[in-house]
Design a protein around this motif. Structure first.
Motif, PDB file in Angstrom:
ATOM      1  N   VAL A  74      53.515   3.905  43.493  1.00 27.37           N
ATOM      2  CA  VAL A  74      52.838   3.677  44.627  1.00 27.37           C
ATOM      3  C   VAL A  74      53.754   4.355  45.602  1.00 27.37           C
ATOM      4  N   VAL A  75      54.832   4.489  45.642  1.00 29.66           N
ATOM      5  CA  VAL A  75      55.742   4.831  46.570  1.00 29.66           C
ATOM      6  C   VAL A  75      55.877   6.159  46.449  1.00 29.66           C
ATOM      7  N   MET A  76      55.679   6.906  45.292  1.00 27.35           N
ATOM      8  CA  MET A  76      55.514   8.605  45.087  1.00 27.35           C
ATOM      9  C   MET A  76      54.214   8.889  45.904  1.00 27.35           C
ATOM     10  N   ALA A  77      53.138   8.089  45.951  1.00 15.20           N
ATOM     11  CA  ALA A  77      52.029   8.569  46.413  1.00 15.20           C
ATOM     12  C   ALA A  77      52.391   8.539  48.027  1.00 15.20           C
ATOM     13  N   ILE A  78      52.872   7.339  48.376  1.00 17.07           N
ATOM     14  CA  ILE A  78      53.169   7.413  49.723  1.00 17.07           C
ATOM     15  C   ILE A  78      54.027   8.567  50.442  1.00 17.07           C
ATOM     16  N   CYS A  79      54.986   8.851  49.607  1.00 14.87           N
ATOM     17  CA  CYS A  79      55.862  10.076  49.735  1.00 14.87           C
ATOM     18  C   CYS A  79      54.904  11.262  49.893  1.00 14.87           C
ATOM     19  N   ILE A  80      53.906  11.363  49.039  1.00 18.03           N
ATOM     20  CA  ILE A  80      53.113  12.741  48.962  1.00 18.03           C
ATOM     21  C   ILE A  80      52.235  12.907  50.442  1.00 18.03           C
ATOM     22  N   LEU A  81      51.788  11.544  50.422  1.00 21.39           N
ATOM     23  CA  LEU A  81      50.753  11.451  51.698  1.00 21.39           C
ATOM     24  C   LEU A  81      51.694  11.668  53.062  1.00 21.39           C
ATOM     25  N   TRP A  82      52.914  11.289  53.019  1.00 20.08           N
ATOM     26  CA  TRP A  82      53.636  11.487  54.037  1.00 20.08           C
ATOM     27  C   TRP A  82      54.071  13.040  54.442  1.00 20.08           C
ATOM     28  N   ILE A  83      54.402  13.545  53.249  1.00 25.39           N
ATOM     29  CA  ILE A  83      54.751  15.091  53.660  1.00 25.39           C
ATOM     30  C   ILE A  83      53.580  15.874  53.769  1.00 25.39           C
ATOM     31  N   ALA A  84      52.248  15.515  53.016  1.00 24.78           N
ATOM     32  CA  ALA A  84      51.001  16.256  53.705  1.00 24.78           C
ATOM     33  C   ALA A  84      50.600  16.039  55.025  1.00 24.78           C
ATOM     34  N   ALA A  85      50.866  14.743  55.502  1.00 21.91           N
ATOM     35  CA  ALA A  85      50.576  14.355  57.015  1.00 21.91           C
ATOM     36  C   ALA A  85      51.632  15.409  57.861  1.00 21.91           C
ATOM     37  N   VAL A 139      50.202 -10.000  55.428  1.00 16.87           N
ATOM     38  CA  VAL A 139      49.361  -8.987  55.701  1.00 16.87           C
ATOM     39  C   VAL A 139      48.582  -8.970  54.560  1.00 16.87           C
ATOM     40  N   THR A 140      48.645  -9.362  53.405  1.00 15.16           N
ATOM     41  CA  THR A 140      47.924  -9.161  52.195  1.00 15.16           C
ATOM     42  C   THR A 140      46.689 -10.136  52.498  1.00 15.16           C
ATOM     43  N   ARG A 141      47.095 -11.233  52.806  1.00 19.94           N
ATOM     44  CA  ARG A 141      45.919 -12.290  53.287  1.00 19.94           C
ATOM     45  C   ARG A 141      44.828 -11.739  54.526  1.00 19.94           C
ATOM     46  N   ALA A 142      45.589 -11.521  55.405  1.00 22.58           N
ATOM     47  CA  ALA A 142      44.938 -10.838  56.556  1.00 22.58           C
ATOM     48  C   ALA A 142      43.839  -9.678  55.999  1.00 22.58           C
ATOM     49  N   LEU A 143      44.144  -8.946  55.130  1.00 23.67           N
ATOM     50  CA  LEU A 143      43.347  -7.968  54.768  1.00 23.67           C
ATOM     51  C   LEU A 143      42.450  -8.237  53.571  1.00 23.67           C
ATOM     52  N   GLU A 144      42.444  -9.533  53.248  1.00 25.27           N
ATOM     53  CA  GLU A 144      41.295 -10.032  52.124  1.00 25.27           C
ATOM     54  C   GLU A 144      41.232  -8.923  50.996  1.00 25.27           C
ATOM     55  N   VAL A 145      42.333  -8.696  50.408  1.00 20.99           N
ATOM     56  CA  VAL A 145      42.242  -7.712  49.064  1.00 20.99           C
ATOM     57  C   VAL A 145      42.450  -8.516  48.158  1.00 20.99           C
ATOM     58  N   PRO A 146      42.345  -7.981  46.865  1.00 19.90           N
ATOM     59  CA  PRO A 146      42.500  -9.066  45.624  1.00 19.90           C
ATOM     60  C   PRO A 146      43.842  -9.654  45.525  1.00 19.90           C
ATOM     61  N   GLU A 147      44.126 -10.670  45.046  1.00 20.07           N
ATOM     62  CA  GLU A 147      45.212 -11.245  44.957  1.00 20.07           C
ATOM     63  C   GLU A 147      46.413 -10.555  44.079  1.00 20.07           C
ATOM     64  N   SER A 148      45.923  -9.742  43.210  1.00 22.29           N
ATOM     65  CA  SER A 148      46.694  -9.053  42.382  1.00 22.29           C
ATOM     66  C   SER A 148      47.148  -7.603  42.846  1.00 22.29           C
ATOM     67  N   TRP A 149      46.894  -7.499  44.042  1.00 22.07           N
ATOM     68  CA  TRP A 149      47.390  -6.288  44.717  1.00 22.07           C
ATOM     69  C   TRP A 149      48.657  -6.602  45.564  1.00 22.07           C
ATOM     70  N   GLU A 150      49.595  -5.857  45.291  1.00 22.54           N
ATOM     71  CA  GLU A 150      50.927  -6.211  46.008  1.00 22.54           C
ATOM     72  C   GLU A 150      51.191  -5.210  46.925  1.00 22.54           C
ATOM     73  N   LEU A 151      51.620  -5.557  48.344  1.00 21.35           N
ATOM     74  CA  LEU A 151      51.962  -4.734  49.294  1.00 21.35           C
ATOM     75  C   LEU A 151      53.015  -3.999  49.378  1.00 21.35           C
ATOM     76  N   ILE A 152      52.941  -2.579  49.165  1.00 24.77           N
ATOM     77  CA  ILE A 152      54.143  -1.683  49.277  1.00 24.77           C
ATOM     78  C   ILE A 152      54.420  -1.127  50.523  1.00 24.77           C
ATOM     79  N   GLY A 153      53.539  -0.579  51.199  1.00 21.28           N
ATOM     80  CA  GLY A 153      54.133  -0.075  52.554  1.00 21.28           C
ATOM     81  C   GLY A 153      52.870  -0.195  53.413  1.00 21.28           C
ATOM     82  N   TYR A 154      53.124  -0.366  54.774  1.00 17.34           N
ATOM     83  CA  TYR A 154      52.163  -0.261  55.756  1.00 17.34           C
ATOM     84  C   TYR A 154      52.611   0.938  56.711  1.00 17.34           C
ATOM     85  N   LEU A 155      51.719   1.558  56.916  1.00 18.75           N
ATOM     86  CA  LEU A 155      51.975   2.804  57.509  1.00 18.75           C
ATOM     87  C   LEU A 155      51.299   3.127  58.726  1.00 18.75           C
ATOM     88  N   CYS A 156      51.919   3.271  59.788  1.00 18.00           N
ATOM     89  CA  CYS A 156      51.314   3.927  61.135  1.00 18.00           C
ATOM     90  C   CYS A 156      51.250   5.470  61.381  1.00 18.00           C
TER      91      CYS A 156
END
Lengths: 177, 177
Positions: free
Chosen positions: B100-111, B129-146
């Protein structure tokens, strides 16, 4: 060129500018042999976890290029670095390891832009590799990279090409909350 | 453009082609307010951990753009995905999160290639943050991007510019073993 790639990778963003990445080029034949043995043990155990057609396909996959690639790069995270003064990693300490992954990603892209291939081998026992390379105990193995000019290029992921896995549409879906 | 960036990020390499990345655009003002509150709590606690000149400098740092940036992207790792059939992550299971970090890195460079800025905010309580966004419990927050067009550009890391941290020569050193 390896030095150039490492210099570029060190420009990757890191949490709190902690720059925790430590690069090790593995040249010594005995150390390489230890890494290959670790791969073989881990890969035998992995193969044993599959059955039927999966086991058959798995046994035929090319999952590492440890013998073929001229350059082995082990990439570690210095867990005890005080650089960055802990900024940004009090509630999400794993961002230190993630910073090393960012550096690996930048190295990978810079390599591809130069026609060089990179394979990330994760079928390894990290403690064994760390011990074989005699690095400080506080260094955590993040990635072990096989680097070299590939015999052929292909835009399709190899595991898709051979039918191990398809595109997962969930990975391209943008949820809105 | 956000959809284009997510599509590019989904091309990032992932362990065993597991494609565990899940992207969430956070538009709802109440959810954004919860994230901002979480940042403020975590940042107050972080500030309290510094003394003297460090505390003074820390209090003046710009560490997030949660109010200013038009787009908030939360990036999760689907820990329970069976895509990729576990290949490559038996001895190093954390490679799922690293994918997932690799994907964030690619998104960052493309941006950045499109003039768009990305800030990774890690001064957050991941469970909140995970609770506030109501995503499945099995999802782990890796990054929050502005994400948004920056007011200004600078090649120097901000934390270097303001004197929080210098270049760490160990991050550019290539050891040989």
């Amino acid at each position: 060129m390896v030095e150039e790639l490492v210099a570029l990778a060190s420009l990757a963003p890191s949490v709190g500018y902690s720059q925790p990445c430590r690069f090790v080029r593995v040249d010594d034949p005995e150390r390489r042999a230890s890494v290959i043995e670790s791969y073989q043990r881990a890969n035998r155990a992995a193969l044993a976890s599959y059955q039927g057609a999966d086991a058959d396909l798995y046994s035929r996959l090319k999952l590492a290029g440890l013998r073929e690639s001229p350059v082995h790069l082990a990439v570690f995270c210095d867990r005890t670095t005080s650089t960055g003064k802990g900024l940004g990693r009090q509630t999400m300490p794993q961002t230190l390891q993630y910073s090393v992954v960012m550096a690996i990603c930048i190295l990978w892209i810079a390599a591809r832009a130069r026609g060089v291939g990179v394979g990330w081998v994760s079928i390894l026992e990290p403690e064994m590799v760390t011990r074989a390379l005699e690095v400080p105990e506080s260094w955590e193995l993040i990635g072990y990279l096989c680097v070299g000019y590939p015999l052929s290029d292909d835009d399709k992921p190899a595991l898709m090409r051979v039918g191990w896995e398809k595109c997962d549409p969930r990975a391209t879906t943008l949820l809105v909350r």
